[in-house]
Design a protein around this motif. Sequence first.
Motif, PDB file in Angstrom:
ATOM      1  N   GLY A   1      14.857 -11.557  -7.309  1.00  0.00           N
ATOM      2  CA  GLY A   1      15.570 -10.284  -7.406  1.00  0.00           C
ATOM      3  C   GLY A   1      14.822  -9.145  -6.740  1.00  0.00           C
ATOM      4  O   GLY A   1      15.046  -7.974  -7.057  1.00  0.00           O
ATOM      5  N   ASP A   2      13.943  -9.477  -5.807  1.00  0.00           N
ATOM      6  CA  ASP A   2      13.083  -8.477  -5.178  1.00  0.00           C
ATOM      7  C   ASP A   2      13.420  -8.333  -3.698  1.00  0.00           C
ATOM      8  O   ASP A   2      14.385  -8.934  -3.201  1.00  0.00           O
ATOM      9  N   SER A   3      12.632  -7.555  -2.974  1.00  0.00           N
ATOM     10  CA  SER A   3      12.875  -7.322  -1.555  1.00  0.00           C
ATOM     11  C   SER A   3      11.552  -7.277  -0.804  1.00  0.00           C
ATOM     12  O   SER A   3      10.477  -7.259  -1.415  1.00  0.00           O
ATOM     13  N   ILE A   4      11.627  -7.226   0.513  1.00  0.00           N
ATOM     14  CA  ILE A   4      10.424  -7.254   1.349  1.00  0.00           C
ATOM     15  C   ILE A   4      10.679  -6.482   2.636  1.00  0.00           C
ATOM     16  O   ILE A   4      11.827  -6.243   3.016  1.00  0.00           O
ATOM     17  N   GLY A   5       9.605  -6.095   3.313  1.00  0.00           N
ATOM     18  CA  GLY A   5       9.708  -5.379   4.573  1.00  0.00           C
ATOM     19  C   GLY A   5       9.564  -6.297   5.777  1.00  0.00           C
ATOM     20  O   GLY A   5       9.435  -7.512   5.645  1.00  0.00           O
ATOM     21  N   ALA A   6       9.582  -5.713   6.955  1.00  0.00           N
ATOM     22  CA  ALA A   6       9.500  -6.501   8.187  1.00  0.00           C
ATOM     23  C   ALA A   6       8.988  -5.627   9.326  1.00  0.00           C
ATOM     24  O   ALA A   6       8.966  -4.394   9.232  1.00  0.00           O
ATOM     25  N   ARG A   7       8.589  -6.299  10.386  1.00  0.00           N
ATOM     26  CA  ARG A   7       8.181  -5.613  11.617  1.00  0.00           C
ATOM     27  C   ARG A   7       9.071  -6.092  12.758  1.00  0.00           C
ATOM     28  O   ARG A   7       9.289  -7.293  12.934  1.00  0.00           O
ATOM     29  N   ILE A   8       9.599  -5.133  13.506  1.00  0.00           N
ATOM     30  CA  ILE A   8      10.517  -5.424  14.609  1.00  0.00           C
ATOM     31  C   ILE A   8       9.930  -4.886  15.915  1.00  0.00           C
ATOM     32  O   ILE A   8       9.381  -3.773  15.945  1.00  0.00           O
ATOM     33  N   GLU A   9      10.046  -5.675  16.974  1.00  0.00           N
ATOM     34  CA  GLU A   9       9.617  -5.253  18.305  1.00  0.00           C
ATOM     35  C   GLU A   9      10.845  -5.105  19.200  1.00  0.00           C
ATOM     36  O   GLU A   9      11.787  -5.902  19.115  1.00  0.00           O
ATOM     37  N   VAL A  10      10.846  -4.097  20.058  1.00  0.00           N
ATOM     38  CA  VAL A  10      11.938  -3.927  21.013  1.00  0.00           C
ATOM     39  C   VAL A  10      11.339  -3.574  22.371  1.00  0.00           C
ATOM     40  O   VAL A  10      10.375  -2.812  22.459  1.00  0.00           O
ATOM     41  N   VAL A  11      11.906  -4.181  23.408  1.00  0.00           N
ATOM     42  CA  VAL A  11      11.367  -4.050  24.762  1.00  0.00           C
ATOM     43  C   VAL A  11      12.496  -3.691  25.725  1.00  0.00           C
ATOM     44  O   VAL A  11      13.548  -4.342  25.725  1.00  0.00           O
ATOM     45  N   ALA A  12      12.269  -2.666  26.532  1.00  0.00           N
ATOM     46  CA  ALA A  12      13.211  -2.305  27.593  1.00  0.00           C
ATOM     47  C   ALA A  12      12.571  -2.641  28.936  1.00  0.00           C
ATOM     48  O   ALA A  12      11.479  -2.135  29.258  1.00  0.00           O
TER      49      ALA A  12
END
Length: 355
Positions: A200-211
């Motif tokens: 019943g919990d949550s978590i974070g994340a890391r996202i990368e974006v490249v142009a």
Amino acid sequence: MSGNSLGKLFCVTNFGESHGPAIGAVVDGCPPGLPLTESDIQAELDRRRPGTSRHVTQRQEADQVEILSGVYQGVTTGTPISLLIRNTDARSKDYSAIADTFRPGHADYTYWRKFGERDPRGGGRSSARLTAPTVAAGAIARKWLHQQFGLTVRGYMSQLGPIAIPFESWDHVSLNPFYAPNANIVPELEAFMDQLRRDGDSIGARIEVVASGVPAGWGEPLYDRLDADIAHAMMGLNAVKGVSIGAGFNCIIQRGSEHGDEITPDGFVSNHAGGVLGGISSGQDITVSLAIKPTSSIRIERRSINRAGEPVNVQTLGRHDPCVGIRATPIVEALLAIVLMDHALRHRAQNGIFR
């Protein structure tokens, strides 16, 4: 409420609420003559929409986009493009228990303190549901940028909670619900998320974006720097708590002899600057990394207060993403595309040409 528009010459204004009849965007400043259909936009919305795997919210929204204006006989006319996405699966009763209380980590309390009113249904205006119109507007920018410059914008998840995801190949990103660039790690990610949902919990994340394919010369010095506008746009995304460009915080431990990207007749030797120097694009890939916090709406009881300031325990029911970062990749791609198109048009307006 101000603060709902992004961009100067390519300006996107976002409207609606999570549980209202519809959400949408008005895109002003798109040049005429761009071939554009609803299917161009729908392809991107389908990548973001809820209910696509067991690891995200099970709210079933088709996110079907309607183009109401700005396109005639399949091409843009240069007038404002109005995009509408109807809400079809809202369950407002799920939020009746929190109408007079405030969820920890959510915008409930701050919206109430600012406006004296708030829409508790799904977070109202502060809901991540409002990222759908951003993706729709970003689809227009992506198509124009690719048509004009061959420019591409793509992203991936590089970390889910404590699990780092080594980059293997761009080919893996579209083959799993996490947008992970490494298919071998997907079973571990799935097991982690299955346990998280049971908790019943949550978590974070890391996202990368490249142009890639960004010409050199876009951006402005000082206050309208390209990297500043990118950071501004990314911090406007729900749950983003950190944005870095290029080496980001790693530059703290780098010496100048390492961080400064050397230039040879064949081009730059490295890209610690992330494609931006002095607020202006260098012609290299623009690389952006985002930290996304854990979802605030969880089933675990947490301490809070009600409107009267009395202590209460809050448990959030309903359908929520245990990790909003899982669906974030198409959104950050859209935001970067919107900023880049705005700066492309600003560069042309000031210099008269595209270099």
